[in-house]
Design a protein around this motif. Structure first.
Motif, PDB file in Angstrom:
ATOM      1  N   THR A 101      -6.476   4.009   1.672  1.00 10.18           N
ATOM      2  CA  THR A 101      -5.404   4.798   1.769  1.00 10.18           C
ATOM      3  C   THR A 101      -4.423   4.726   0.728  1.00 10.18           C
ATOM      4  N   LYS A 102      -3.566   5.908   0.847  1.00  9.36           N
ATOM      5  CA  LYS A 102      -2.266   5.727  -0.277  1.00  9.36           C
ATOM      6  C   LYS A 102      -1.294   5.839   0.485  1.00  9.36           C
ATOM      7  N   LYS A 103      -0.250   5.193   0.075  1.00  8.37           N
ATOM      8  CA  LYS A 103       1.221   5.220   0.924  1.00  8.37           C
ATOM      9  C   LYS A 103       2.116   6.258   0.317  1.00  8.37           C
ATOM     10  N   TYR A 104       2.874   7.051   1.137  1.00  8.14           N
ATOM     11  CA  TYR A 104       3.592   8.001   0.698  1.00  8.14           C
ATOM     12  C   TYR A 104       5.068   7.196   0.410  1.00  8.14           C
ATOM     13  N   GLN A 105       5.674   7.523  -0.673  1.00  9.53           N
ATOM     14  CA  GLN A 105       6.686   6.748  -1.185  1.00  9.53           C
ATOM     15  C   GLN A 105       8.028   7.438  -0.808  1.00  9.53           C
ATOM     16  N   SER A 106       8.729   7.152   0.067  1.00 12.61           N
ATOM     17  CA  SER A 106      10.086   8.110   0.315  1.00 12.61           C
ATOM     18  C   SER A 106      11.468   7.582  -0.356  1.00 12.61           C
ATOM     19  N   ASN A 107      11.893   8.747  -0.521  1.00 18.09           N
ATOM     20  CA  ASN A 107      13.377   8.465  -1.416  1.00 18.09           C
ATOM     21  C   ASN A 107      14.542   7.860  -0.600  1.00 18.09           C
ATOM     22  N   ASP A 108      14.257   7.925   0.833  1.00 15.38           N
ATOM     23  CA  ASP A 108      15.138   7.551   1.723  1.00 15.38           C
ATOM     24  C   ASP A 108      15.422   5.981   1.749  1.00 15.38           C
ATOM     25  N   ALA A 109      16.493   5.767   1.537  1.00 15.18           N
ATOM     26  CA  ALA A 109      16.851   4.012   1.499  1.00 15.18           C
ATOM     27  C   ALA A 109      16.391   3.502   2.851  1.00 15.18           C
ATOM     28  N   TYR A 110      16.885   4.166   3.859  1.00 10.70           N
ATOM     29  CA  TYR A 110      16.494   3.745   5.214  1.00 10.70           C
ATOM     30  C   TYR A 110      15.363   4.667   5.779  1.00 10.70           C
ATOM     31  N   CYS A 111      14.308   4.068   5.688  1.00 14.08           N
ATOM     32  CA  CYS A 111      12.999   4.938   6.401  1.00 14.08           C
ATOM     33  C   CYS A 111      12.281   4.258   7.507  1.00 14.08           C
ATOM     34  N   ASP A 112      12.368   4.752   8.593  1.00  9.03           N
ATOM     35  CA  ASP A 112      11.858   3.958   9.761  1.00  9.03           C
ATOM     36  C   ASP A 112      10.536   4.487  10.022  1.00  9.03           C
ATOM     37  N   TYR A 113       9.783   4.803   9.033  1.00 10.02           N
ATOM     38  CA  TYR A 113       8.236   5.020   9.236  1.00 10.02           C
ATOM     39  C   TYR A 113       7.460   4.803   8.002  1.00 10.02           C
ATOM     40  N   GLU A 114       5.983   4.385   8.018  1.00  7.05           N
ATOM     41  CA  GLU A 114       5.467   4.213   7.031  1.00  7.05           C
ATOM     42  C   GLU A 114       4.261   5.398   6.966  1.00  7.05           C
ATOM     43  N   LEU A 115       4.099   6.082   6.153  1.00  5.67           N
ATOM     44  CA  LEU A 115       3.101   7.222   6.121  1.00  5.67           C
ATOM     45  C   LEU A 115       2.092   6.920   5.075  1.00  5.67           C
ATOM     46  N   ARG A 116       0.795   6.953   5.407  1.00  9.95           N
ATOM     47  CA  ARG A 116      -0.344   6.739   4.623  1.00  9.95           C
ATOM     48  C   ARG A 116      -1.338   7.950   4.721  1.00  9.95           C
ATOM     49  N   PHE A 117      -2.063   8.031   3.685  1.00 11.23           N
ATOM     50  CA  PHE A 117      -3.125   9.319   3.755  1.00 11.23           C
ATOM     51  C   PHE A 117      -4.341   8.800   3.530  1.00 11.23           C
ATOM     52  N   LEU A 118      -5.392   9.183   4.163  1.00 11.48           N
ATOM     53  CA  LEU A 118      -6.706   8.432   4.017  1.00 11.48           C
ATOM     54  C   LEU A 118      -7.396   9.284   2.778  1.00 11.48           C
ATOM     55  N   ASN A 119      -7.834   8.544   1.962  1.00 14.93           N
ATOM     56  CA  ASN A 119      -8.794   8.937   0.854  1.00 14.93           C
ATOM     57  C   ASN A 119     -10.206   9.309   1.033  1.00 14.93           C
ATOM     58  N   SER A 120     -10.417   9.162   2.439  1.00 15.92           N
ATOM     59  CA  SER A 120     -11.884   9.377   2.954  1.00 15.92           C
ATOM     60  C   SER A 120     -11.839   9.758   4.423  1.00 15.92           C
ATOM     61  N   PRO A 121     -12.984  10.427   4.810  1.00 14.55           N
ATOM     62  CA  PRO A 121     -12.911  10.784   6.304  1.00 14.55           C
ATOM     63  C   PRO A 121     -12.696   9.637   7.433  1.00 14.55           C
ATOM     64  N   ILE A 122     -12.297  10.088   8.419  1.00 12.11           N
ATOM     65  CA  ILE A 122     -12.162   9.047   9.420  1.00 12.11           C
ATOM     66  C   ILE A 122     -13.521   8.794  10.186  1.00 12.11           C
ATOM     67  N   PRO A 123     -13.898   7.676  10.371  1.00 10.62           N
ATOM     68  CA  PRO A 123     -15.379   7.469  10.624  1.00 10.62           C
ATOM     69  C   PRO A 123     -15.227   8.066  12.046  1.00 10.62           C
ATOM     70  N   LYS A 124     -16.515   8.708  12.327  1.00  9.52           N
ATOM     71  CA  LYS A 124     -16.591   9.556  13.507  1.00  9.52           C
ATOM     72  C   LYS A 124     -16.709   8.634  14.937  1.00  9.52           C
ATOM     73  N   TYR A 125     -17.164   7.431  14.620  1.00  3.55           N
ATOM     74  CA  TYR A 125     -16.990   6.474  15.769  1.00  3.55           C
ATOM     75  C   TYR A 125     -15.660   6.208  16.204  1.00  3.55           C
ATOM     76  N   LEU A 126     -14.632   6.400  15.182  1.00  3.05           N
ATOM     77  CA  LEU A 126     -13.188   5.942  15.594  1.00  3.05           C
ATOM     78  C   LEU A 126     -12.598   7.144  16.586  1.00  3.05           C
ATOM     79  N   ILE A 127     -13.041   8.357  16.511  1.00  2.00           N
ATOM     80  CA  ILE A 127     -12.474   9.301  17.041  1.00  2.00           C
ATOM     81  C   ILE A 127     -13.361   9.785  18.157  1.00  2.00           C
ATOM     82  N   GLU A 128     -14.305   9.347  18.722  1.00  2.00           N
ATOM     83  CA  GLU A 128     -15.333   9.977  19.366  1.00  2.00           C
ATOM     84  C   GLU A 128     -15.015   9.091  20.651  1.00  2.00           C
TER      85      GLU A 128
END
Length: 278
Positions: A28-55
């Motif tokens: 994954t790649k982490k999104y870097q927020s410019n907000d000093a107070y950020c109450d979430y962490e956002l990541r993006f997958l660099n590959s598809p989610i394995p089908k077994y995880l979503i079935e």
């Protein structure tokens, strides 16, 4: 201070499991927020989610038997601690029941005793997804642990929950939730019966039902357990704005895909996303 022997063992087994292909880390790649107070962490997958995880539904149960290459150690005679096969964080653990128990059934004191046995050595963010609607990918009972060192940040929304619990500031949230202090006995070690009773009280308060009266919980829910508090959130669906939401969403962790409305999350924060799944 925890000894963290279990965590060290998990990392050592993870290295071997990655080498032999038993563990497949999600890059994954982490999104870097410019907000000093950020109450979430956002990541993006660099590959598809394995089908077994979503079935979710009829398919091979990966926990009967579990892959011995993932096993960390047995926890009492009813549970086993194993590695998550598809972790974002190396060392992500699953606490599974050795025999079949439904994910959408009532949790029992044995479950909480197993959690304590691990937590007394290695702690962090425990979470539980009660069903597909709550973000669970497997119908066999399993709890999950993202280990954290002493004084390390537990999760992005940890202080939000602490403030809510202590009523230290004015928090306006429409999210239907229940939060309580994590009980401890005189020795400062967690007691399984106390934790179990907290779970039953929270379930009753959130109209999920009563263990002695209802065969199973009346609503899907998520459970978050930290060293200071326990939070229970009722659910109605597992998706919002293109995000797949499990308990980690309420802890502030989001995994973005091409379908995710990332702009809404960044502009309005996690509350806007989470409101749609409760």
């Amino acid at each position: 201070m925890k000894s963290e022997i279990i965590w060290s063992e998990a990392l050592e087994i993870s290295r071997k499991a990655v080498d032999c292909g038993a563990v497949i880390p999600l890059v994954t790649k982490k999104y870097q927020s410019n907000d000093a107070y950020c109450d979430y962490e956002l990541r993006f997958l660099n590959s598809p989610i394995p089908k077994y995880l979503i079935e979710y539904g009829p398919k091979r149960n990966p926990f009967i038997p579990w892959d011995t290459r993932l096993q960390i150690l047995p926890i009492n005679d009813k549970h086993t601690l194993i590695l998550n096969k598809y972790p974002v964080q190396i060392g992500h653990m699953l606490l599974i029941t050795n025999c079949w128990k439904p994910q959408n059934g009532w949790l029992d004191e044995d479950d909480f005793e197993a959690i304590i046995n691990v937590d007394n050595d290695t702690t962090g963010l425990w979470f539980f997804n009660s069903s597909k609607e709550a973000g669970a990918s497997q119908p066999h009972r399993h709890f999950q642990l993202l280990p954290r060192h002493y004084n390390e940040s537990i999760c992005p929304r940890y202080e939000w929950f602490c403030a809510l619990l202590n009523n230290t500031q004015d928090i306006n949230s429409e999210i239907s939730h229940c939060i309580s202090i994590r009980p401890r006995n005189k020795t400062e070690e967690l007691n399984s019966n106390d934790l179990f009773n907290s779970y039953k009280s929270m379930a009753k308060e959130m109209n999920i039902g009563e263990i002695d009266l209802n065969n199973k919980p009346l609503k899907p829910y998520n459970l978050l357990i930290t060293s200071k508090w326990i939070a229970l959130i009722t659910r109605k669906t597992d998706r919002s704005n293109g995000f797949s939401i499990n308990a980690l969403g309420f802890a502030g962790y989001f995994l973005g895909t091409k379908r995710s409305d990332v702009d809404t999350l960044i502009r309005f924060g996690p509350e806007r996303i989470l409101m749609d799944v409760i």
